[in-house]
Scaffold this motif. Structure first.
Motif, short mmCIF file in Angstrom:
data_model
loop_
_atom_site.label_atom_id
_atom_site.label_comp_id
_atom_site.label_asym_id
_atom_site.label_seq_id
_atom_site.Cartn_x
_atom_site.Cartn_y
_atom_site.Cartn_z
N GLN A 128 -33.88 -11.06 14.19
CA GLN A 128 -34.75 -10.59 15.25
C GLN A 128 -36.14 -11.20 15.12
N ASN A 129 -36.85 -11.22 16.24
CA ASN A 129 -38.22 -11.71 16.29
C ASN A 129 -39.05 -11.18 15.11
N PRO A 130 -39.63 -12.04 14.30
CA PRO A 130 -40.32 -11.59 13.10
C PRO A 130 -41.60 -10.80 13.31
N GLY A 131 -42.17 -10.83 14.50
CA GLY A 131 -43.34 -10.00 14.74
C GLY A 131 -44.63 -10.76 14.83
N PRO A 132 -45.69 -10.09 15.19
CA PRO A 132 -46.97 -10.76 15.44
C PRO A 132 -47.68 -11.25 14.20
N ARG A 133 -48.66 -12.04 14.41
CA ARG A 133 -49.36 -12.79 13.40
C ARG A 133 -49.95 -12.00 12.24
N PRO A 134 -50.62 -10.90 12.50
CA PRO A 134 -51.48 -10.27 11.50
C PRO A 134 -50.85 -9.96 10.15
N SER A 135 -49.54 -9.89 10.06
CA SER A 135 -48.97 -9.53 8.78
C SER A 135 -49.05 -10.67 7.77
N ARG A 136 -49.49 -11.81 8.18
CA ARG A 136 -49.64 -12.92 7.25
C ARG A 136 -50.96 -13.61 7.52
N ARG A 137 -51.83 -13.58 6.55
CA ARG A 137 -53.15 -14.12 6.78
C ARG A 137 -53.43 -15.31 5.89
N SER A 138 -53.45 -16.48 6.46
CA SER A 138 -53.90 -17.64 5.71
C SER A 138 -55.40 -17.79 5.92
N VAL A 139 -55.95 -18.58 5.04
CA VAL A 139 -57.37 -18.89 5.18
C VAL A 139 -57.53 -19.84 6.36
N SER A 140 -58.46 -19.52 7.26
CA SER A 140 -58.68 -20.39 8.40
C SER A 140 -60.06 -21.03 8.31
N ALA A 141 -60.32 -21.96 9.22
CA ALA A 141 -61.61 -22.65 9.23
C ALA A 141 -62.76 -21.66 9.44
N LYS A 142 -62.45 -20.58 10.11
CA LYS A 142 -63.47 -19.56 10.36
C LYS A 142 -63.98 -18.97 9.04
N HIS A 143 -63.03 -18.67 8.14
CA HIS A 143 -63.43 -18.12 6.85
C HIS A 143 -64.27 -19.12 6.06
#
Lengths: 345, 345
Positions: free
Chosen positions: B3-18
């Motif tokens: 099934q669809n694994p779900g929305p983004r927030p459950s996995r947080r990589s470091v982004s350019a914003k950080h």
DNA sequence: TGTGCTTTTGCACAGCTGTGCAAAGGGAGG
DNA sequence: CCTCCCTTTGCACAGCTGTGCAAAAGCACA
């Protein structure tokens, strides 16, 4: 390295926006049509699917990877992927991963530890869900880096400890011990260990098991280690062992590939009959081990179970590490003298 | 399927914003620091790199794939990837692609034509820059679909025509002809063709070349075709050929793998000496062909040149198709009776 | 026809990156 | 100090998808 290829517009794929226009619905309806479990009416779905088919639309999984917690990509980090055993494991892994809906990104490394780090960094750049390390030894510091990037680690036949990773290990030591016992019980008076100088975990453990068993039995064995893990090295190992004043009458080669080379030399250059004059045991049960010319007694790795362990662990949402120990099975063929099937432990 | 694994927030990589926050600069400065050729001051660059290193940041190539005309990913579509020749080609291809800054997505197919279509669709979903087809025959209609999705096609040893693709072909027919001539010139009275029933382009062309040359010389040859392309089939081919009332004294096997099986049977079950009683020619120059027990005379494919052709074509921005014909080279070893090196054409 | 409940739909925002362009900053020369 | 030119910087937008939520639509029943 190539210069930046430039901005998007020079390559236009069909997007959901185009499909929406053609179907006369919103872009969201298009998205919903291609999202399992999302709500969309049968009529709208039909319109969207027709337009998508007509335009040749495929959901952009790169974009999808931004909105989801998983990219669906699994990195396979492997060196010497054209050796028989490695190729077989790779084929089985990709098969199993695909059956589970994953996409394999293959990273061919040169066996150096730095190479593994580079591979892991590449995996992180593509936000792969996991990296399966088949070759090389990742430095311990990479564990934290992977965790920080949400990259799950699977290590196959590696002995480094990563707390949050899955370790899939084989009973290499026990097999080495068993190889010694088999040779001894088949009547070998002088046994030898033949291995390469490449410091891979598996080979070291197999060799250790063999030597430890000999020590425990207070039986001296010859240890020969040469070059890289190849057929040619097997030949050299054979030349070194059989040129000695008192050559061995039983040899455990830590891989089948080397065993094939050793067998060819024993027959071709030393006129030894196998198994009458010499018993040989290999490891891996590569395809060539079953070839008529070799019929090698060897240990077979449970490849399917290894693959299954990897995919099962990937299906778990918990982030805890795990360790799975599997057993290689003995494959008796014609390279060991006596075949006391009921007595071999 | 999962099934669809779900929305983004459950996995947080470091982004350019950080990274931008940690370095006290804008997110754009971060982007510029990781974009070759972009303008950024040395001081800002240093701050950004330090923050990135500290946070474990890696540019998200999935996102980058949205903004660029190329994803940097190349799909490799291959079946039976654990056969010696295929594994070797795969190793060389991944090596070369990586050296060119590309990432390999490996798609393991089952050889069916539908499977190739599925693989191509998967490639389109990931917006791969190209797909290199090593196995299977894509339907002609897929050419338009690929073009519409900006997917460049490379076909290795395939005879289907795609106007905008790169075709890398080998002189299989000429090699088959040459094999016939070599056997004839080495004194073989009765030559045979041994091949499998799998209808792959390469094998058909090699067989055709052999048979055509025999016909042109008005020399009858035996044709034997059995099962799949494997060592075991080689054994069966040998059993079928040497059980005949008038067995051949020269055999062209369309792959080395089958030649190894045939050689083992010839020696082991029919007591034939090679090359005294029987000459054998294979194709592919797999590693085992050079093993002591085989020393197979064979044709070697120019793998490095094939890889080079693929990568060079990918470097070209023009979208035109191309066709490259390469020559396999004869590798004389010990399975052909006479070795008239100066007379063999 | 009106009500209540369910389903469907689209807006607006989010995920992360690269870039056009205007504004700001820096350096050199008069 | 002022002017000119070059470099650097950040804003706002683009690429493409998924989804929360409010509004709209549909359906069944009284």
């Amino acid at each position: 390295m190539k210069q930046n290829p430039g901005p998007r517009p020079s390559r236009r794929s069909v997007s959901a926006k185009h499909v929406a226009e053609a179907a006369g619905v919103s872009r969201t309806a298009v998205s919903r049509t291609f999202t399992p479990g999302a709500s969309v009416s049968p009529a709208t779905r039909a319109k969207v699917l027709a337009a998508a088919e007509s335009l040749g639309y495929h959901v952009n999984h790169l974009a999808r990877g931004l909105t989801r917690s998983e990219s669906g990509i699994v990195a396979l980090i492997v060196a010497e992927l054209d050796t028989p055993f490695r190729a077989r494991l790779l084929a089985a892994l990709t098969d199993r991963l695909q059956a589970a809906g994953k996409v394999a990104m293959l990273i061919n490394t040169d066996r150096s530890d730095e190479s593994v780090e580079g591979a892991l960094r590449q995996a992180m750049s593509y936000r792969t869900d996991a990296a399966i390390v088949l070759s090389g030894r990742p430095d311990a510091s990479l564990g934290t880096l992977c965790a920080r990037n949400g990259l799950r680690l699977i290590l196959i036949n590696r002995d480094e400890e990563f707390p949050h990773a899955l370790h899939v290990r084989l009973d290499d030591v026990a097999c080495g011990q068993r190889a010694f016992r088999i040779l001894r019980e088949s009547g070998c008076v002088k046994s030898a260990l033949a291995t390469s100088l490449s410091a891979t975990t598996s080979l070291r453990l197999r060799a250790k098991g063999f030597v430890d068993a000999a020590r425990a039995a207070s039986v001296p064995v010859v240890e020969q280690a040469i070059g890289e893990t190849s057929y040619a090295t097997g030949r050299e190992l054979g030349i070194a062992l059989f040129s000695a004043e008192h050559p061995p009458d039983g040899v455990f080669c830590t891989t089948d590939l080397m065993a094939c080379g050793l067998v060819d030399v024993a027959r071709g250059q030393f006129g030894l009959r196998i198994p009458e004059d010499l018993s040989v045991i290999g490891f891996d049960d590569i395809q060539q081990a079953s070839w008529e010319n070799y019929r090698l007694t060897t240990f077979s790795q449970p490849i399917d179970r290894m693959c299954e362990a990897c995919v099962s662990w990937l299906d778990e949402t918990a982030v805890g590490g795990d360790a799975i120990s599997l057993e290689a099975s003995l494959v008796l063929r014609d390279t060991v003298g006596l075949h006391p099937a009921n007595e071999v432990t």
